[in-house]
Motif scaffolding. Structure first.
Motif, PDB file in Angstrom:
ATOM      1  N   GLN A 294     -13.440   0.969  -0.895  1.00  0.00           N
ATOM      2  CA  GLN A 294     -12.721   2.060  -0.559  1.00  0.00           C
ATOM      3  C   GLN A 294     -13.237   3.216  -1.702  1.00  0.00           C
ATOM      4  O   GLN A 294     -12.656   4.310  -1.681  1.00  0.00           O
ATOM      5  CB  GLN A 294     -11.126   2.171  -0.414  1.00  0.00           C
ATOM      6  CG  GLN A 294     -10.735   1.416   0.523  1.00  0.00           C
ATOM      7  CD  GLN A 294     -10.867   2.052   1.786  1.00  0.00           C
ATOM      8  OE1 GLN A 294     -10.815   2.987   2.043  1.00  0.00           O
ATOM      9  NE2 GLN A 294     -10.974   1.081   3.058  1.00  0.00           N
TER      10      GLN A 294
ATOM     11  N   THR B  70       7.036  10.663   2.296  1.00  0.00           N
ATOM     12  CA  THR B  70       5.884  11.077   2.548  1.00  0.00           C
ATOM     13  C   THR B  70       4.933  10.043   1.601  1.00  0.00           C
ATOM     14  O   THR B  70       5.517   9.615   0.518  1.00  0.00           O
ATOM     15  CB  THR B  70       5.750  12.467   2.173  1.00  0.00           C
ATOM     16  OG1 THR B  70       5.755  12.668   0.866  1.00  0.00           O
ATOM     17  CG2 THR B  70       6.475  13.366   3.081  1.00  0.00           C
ATOM     18  N   GLU B  71       3.722  10.088   2.102  1.00  0.00           N
ATOM     19  CA  GLU B  71       2.627   9.375   1.206  1.00  0.00           C
ATOM     20  C   GLU B  71       2.463   9.976  -0.172  1.00  0.00           C
ATOM     21  O   GLU B  71       2.372   9.455  -1.148  1.00  0.00           O
ATOM     22  CB  GLU B  71       1.291   9.197   1.858  1.00  0.00           C
ATOM     23  CG  GLU B  71       1.487   8.303   3.139  1.00  0.00           C
ATOM     24  CD  GLU B  71       0.002   7.960   3.848  1.00  0.00           C
ATOM     25  OE1 GLU B  71      -1.023   8.319   3.204  1.00  0.00           O
ATOM     26  OE2 GLU B  71      -0.251   7.404   4.979  1.00  0.00           O
ATOM     27  N   ASP B  72       2.695  11.387  -0.336  1.00  0.00           N
ATOM     28  CA  ASP B  72       2.459  12.133  -1.561  1.00  0.00           C
ATOM     29  C   ASP B  72       3.655  11.505  -2.454  1.00  0.00           C
ATOM     30  O   ASP B  72       3.273  11.390  -3.835  1.00  0.00           O
ATOM     31  CB  ASP B  72       2.470  13.609  -1.411  1.00  0.00           C
ATOM     32  CG  ASP B  72       0.919  13.743  -0.842  1.00  0.00           C
ATOM     33  OD1 ASP B  72       0.142  13.198  -0.813  1.00  0.00           O
ATOM     34  OD2 ASP B  72       1.232  15.158  -0.350  1.00  0.00           O
TER      35      ASP B  72
ATOM     36  N   SER C  56       0.866  -1.224   0.026  1.00  0.00           N
ATOM     37  CA  SER C  56       0.003   0.119  -0.135  1.00  0.00           C
ATOM     38  C   SER C  56       0.867   1.286  -0.044  1.00  0.00           C
ATOM     39  O   SER C  56       2.130   1.356   0.301  1.00  0.00           O
ATOM     40  CB  SER C  56      -0.845  -0.036   1.334  1.00  0.00           C
ATOM     41  OG  SER C  56      -0.276   0.121   2.389  1.00  0.00           O
ATOM     42  N   VAL C  57       0.417   2.288  -0.228  1.00  0.00           N
ATOM     43  CA  VAL C  57       1.044   3.576  -0.237  1.00  0.00           C
ATOM     44  C   VAL C  57       1.449   4.022   1.154  1.00  0.00           C
ATOM     45  O   VAL C  57       2.747   4.391   1.000  1.00  0.00           O
ATOM     46  CB  VAL C  57       0.064   4.787  -0.959  1.00  0.00           C
ATOM     47  CG1 VAL C  57       1.048   6.260  -0.592  1.00  0.00           C
ATOM     48  CG2 VAL C  57      -0.153   4.650  -2.588  1.00  0.00           C
ATOM     49  N   GLU C  58       0.631   3.623   2.047  1.00  0.00           N
ATOM     50  CA  GLU C  58       1.162   4.018   3.278  1.00  0.00           C
ATOM     51  C   GLU C  58       2.054   3.075   3.788  1.00  0.00           C
ATOM     52  O   GLU C  58       3.261   3.612   4.591  1.00  0.00           O
ATOM     53  CB  GLU C  58      -0.075   3.532   4.310  1.00  0.00           C
ATOM     54  CG  GLU C  58       0.094   3.893   5.816  1.00  0.00           C
ATOM     55  CD  GLU C  58      -0.914   3.425   6.621  1.00  0.00           C
ATOM     56  OE1 GLU C  58      -1.065   3.532   7.773  1.00  0.00           O
ATOM     57  OE2 GLU C  58      -2.325   3.055   6.095  1.00  0.00           O
ATOM     58  N   ASP C  59       2.326   1.777   3.338  1.00  0.00           N
ATOM     59  CA  ASP C  59       3.337   0.918   3.700  1.00  0.00           C
ATOM     60  C   ASP C  59       4.729   1.169   3.010  1.00  0.00           C
ATOM     61  O   ASP C  59       5.718   1.418   3.625  1.00  0.00           O
ATOM     62  CB  ASP C  59       2.956  -0.653   3.179  1.00  0.00           C
ATOM     63  CG  ASP C  59       2.137  -1.158   4.254  1.00  0.00           C
ATOM     64  OD1 ASP C  59       1.839  -0.581   5.339  1.00  0.00           O
ATOM     65  OD2 ASP C  59       1.376  -2.244   3.715  1.00  0.00           O
TER      66      ASP C  59
ATOM     67  N   SER D  35      -4.902   2.764  -3.781  1.00  0.00           N
ATOM     68  CA  SER D  35      -3.986   3.203  -2.642  1.00  0.00           C
ATOM     69  C   SER D  35      -3.044   1.924  -2.318  1.00  0.00           C
ATOM     70  O   SER D  35      -2.052   2.110  -1.720  1.00  0.00           O
ATOM     71  CB  SER D  35      -4.776   3.257  -1.226  1.00  0.00           C
ATOM     72  OG  SER D  35      -5.738   2.107  -0.919  1.00  0.00           O
ATOM     73  N   THR D  36      -3.311   0.620  -3.377  1.00  0.00           N
ATOM     74  CA  THR D  36      -2.291  -0.348  -3.067  1.00  0.00           C
ATOM     75  C   THR D  36      -1.823  -0.563  -4.557  1.00  0.00           C
ATOM     76  O   THR D  36      -2.888  -0.477  -5.563  1.00  0.00           O
ATOM     77  CB  THR D  36      -3.083  -1.528  -2.591  1.00  0.00           C
ATOM     78  OG1 THR D  36      -3.469  -1.088  -1.301  1.00  0.00           O
ATOM     79  CG2 THR D  36      -2.271  -2.740  -2.564  1.00  0.00           C
TER      80      THR D  36
ATOM     81  N   ALA E 124       5.240   4.411   1.936  1.00  0.00           N
ATOM     82  CA  ALA E 124       5.989   5.674   2.544  1.00  0.00           C
ATOM     83  C   ALA E 124       6.563   5.269   4.048  1.00  0.00           C
ATOM     84  O   ALA E 124       7.793   5.871   4.417  1.00  0.00           O
ATOM     85  CB  ALA E 124       4.708   6.481   2.828  1.00  0.00           C
ATOM     86  N   ARG E 125       5.897   4.709   4.988  1.00  0.00           N
ATOM     87  CA  ARG E 125       6.656   4.231   6.042  1.00  0.00           C
ATOM     88  C   ARG E 125       8.098   3.508   6.076  1.00  0.00           C
ATOM     89  O   ARG E 125       8.976   3.794   6.522  1.00  0.00           O
ATOM     90  CB  ARG E 125       5.873   3.410   6.834  1.00  0.00           C
ATOM     91  CG  ARG E 125       6.160   2.788   8.255  1.00  0.00           C
ATOM     92  CD  ARG E 125       5.284   2.029   8.986  1.00  0.00           C
ATOM     93  NE  ARG E 125       4.858   0.731   8.585  1.00  0.00           N
ATOM     94  CZ  ARG E 125       3.921   0.527   7.768  1.00  0.00           C
ATOM     95  NH1 ARG E 125       2.886   1.563   7.648  1.00  0.00           N
ATOM     96  NH2 ARG E 125       3.528  -0.561   7.351  1.00  0.00           N
TER      97      ARG E 125
END
Length: 456
Positions: free
Chosen positions: A138, A113-115, A102-105, A149-150, A107-108
């Motif tokens: 979603q 950043t997520e952007d 995922s974009v969140e994973d 997002s993935t 970025a982390r």
């Protein structure tokens, strides 16, 4: 009700003609891209839309189809967007080593950043390097207004090729979408390999060929279409014979009994064996300012009638037409003449003395729709001839050095080739905005003229 039907008919023929010709134009880009080893994710009739009918080619992975927005067509060539992400290499390697992320994973794990992570994923998706994973819960869907997002790894063989790479792809020994694939190289090298399969990864001549291909195909399509019309179907040509093609209602010719297909043998004592003889004899008889005799053959018998025409009066006969088929050489010459005349007309746009004159004589989608409906009413041959001429105009207009036209993009490529460096993205964006503004201004001006000409 009749007016509504007329409007619908006009719109239908206009959309049909323009969509088909733009689809042909985009087909040129598609074929050139594939020939240059560049990935093409989609090739559609109609503009991008959420609702569409399509299928994916097993041979090269391109999705072919049609959308309900029949206002043209498009070919999504990978790497046409000059936007670059500095984190693309890291994201590409991370997604493939994990199979899905995922974009969140992203970025982390990569400390960005997520952007920034999403920007890299969008670039890689445009390159055909990662696959989007849509989550209906979603509100994500293909063709939607938001990016998913993935993202997942795409099927790859041992060499890293994907189905979009065509014959190079070893389908029998490839991974599945979302399956882990460990790059046998660094992330930077992996990204460079992917870039080599995109428009951005090709040299000047291949980029130029991809841009010019659409124009070339439009010209070739129109050229071959006119040749088929002239050599196979044939064209109506006035016949220089004494056989009458038509009679005007209420005319002197109708009163004395002449009918279409009759042969005029003499007028005022002058024998008439050709249409030119008929015109000359009528002129001479009227000049005598006295009644004269018309002899014509009807149903195998010669009939005679005495007529008298006032100075402003006509006999009321029209020339007959016949189908003539030209030789391939003559057809090619005629088609080339039309291309030359179209090019000469477009070139006059750059002469300040003729710019407004040419714009006033040009037409927009409204005018093309009206002409298409009229041509369709006259028959398929007339409609196809119009399609050929519009194809010439569409192709040559795309040569204008105005972004977003192909000619404008080609100018940018030439500048980059001469300076041996890429134009900054900001400069390309400004040039594109200026070009779009100019293009829209020209479109509005020509559209206004068409509205005044055909509607008001």
């Amino acid at each position: 009700m009749q007016a509504i039907v007329s409007v619908i008919t006009t719109v239908f023929w206009g959309l049909l003609l323009l969509s088909a010709l733009v689809f042909v134009h985009e087909g040129g880009h598609y074929l050139a891209a594939r020939a240059c080893g560049v990935r093409v994710t989609e090739y559609f009739l109609g503009l991008p839309c959420r609702w569409r009918a399509s299928f994916v080619s097993k041979r090269n992975g391109t999705r072919f189809g049609i959308t309900p927005l029949l206002l043209g067509g498009y070919a999504m060539i990978c790497g046409m967007d000059p936007t670059k992400s500095e984190h693309a290499a890291q994201v590409l390697g991370f997604v493939h080593r994990n199979g899905r992320a995922s974009v969140e994973d992203i970025a982390r794990e990569l400390a960005i950043t997520e952007d920034e992570a999403l920007e890299a994923c969008i670039q890689l998706m445009d390159w055909g390097s990662v696959a989007p994973v849509y989550d209906p819960e979603q509100g994500e869907c293909e063709g939607g207004s938001t990016y998913p997002s993935t993202y997942a790894s795409v099927p790859r063989d041992a060499a890293g090729n994907t189905v979009l790479d065509g014959r190079q792809f070893d389908r029998a020994h490839a991974t599945a979408e979302g399956e882990v694939w460990n790059p046998p190289c660094t992330d930077e090298e992996f990204l460079e390999r992917e870039r080599s399969h995109t428009y951005l990864g090709k040299g000047f001549w291949r980029r130029a060929s991809m841009l010019i291909a659409g124009i070339f195909v439009n010209l070739l399509f129109g050229f071959l279409l006119l040749m088929c019309i002239y050599s196979v179907v044939g064209i109506e040509v006035a016949q220089n014979t004494n056989v009458i093609g038509g009679i005007e209602a209420g005319s002197v010719a109708e009163e004395i009994g002449i009918e279409p297909g009759d042969a005029v043998r003499s007028i005022g004592g002058m024998e008439t064996e050709t249409w030119e003889d008929i015109i000359a004899a009528i002129s001479a008889a009227k000049g005598a300012d006295e009644p004269f005799e018309v002899a014509f053959e009807h149903d195998g018998t010669v009939q005679r009638a005495t007529v008298e025409l006032a100075p402003d009066e006509i006999l009321g006969v029209t020339v007959s037409y016949g189908i003539v088929r030209l030789s391939p050489v003559d057809s090619a010459r005629q088609a080339w003449w039309y291309i030359s005349e179209t090019a000469r007309g477009i070139a006059r746009l750059f002469n300040p003395q003729h710019t407004l004159e040419m714009l006033d004589s040009s037409t927009s989608v409204v005018g093309i729709s009206v002409m298409s409906a009229q041509a369709a009413a006259e028959g398929p041959t007339t409609f196809l001839a119009l399609a050929a001429l519009i194809s010439f105009s569409l192709g040559l207009m795309n040569l204008l050095p105005i972004p977003p036209l192909d000619g404008g993009k080609l100018v940018i490529e030439v500048i980059q080739a001469v300076t041996r460096r890429e134009l900054p993205l900001k400069v390309q964006t400004i040039v594109s905005y200026v070009g779009v503004a100019l293009f829209l201004a020209l479109f509005v001006y020509v559209l206004r003229n068409d509205i005044l000409r055909f509607i008001i």
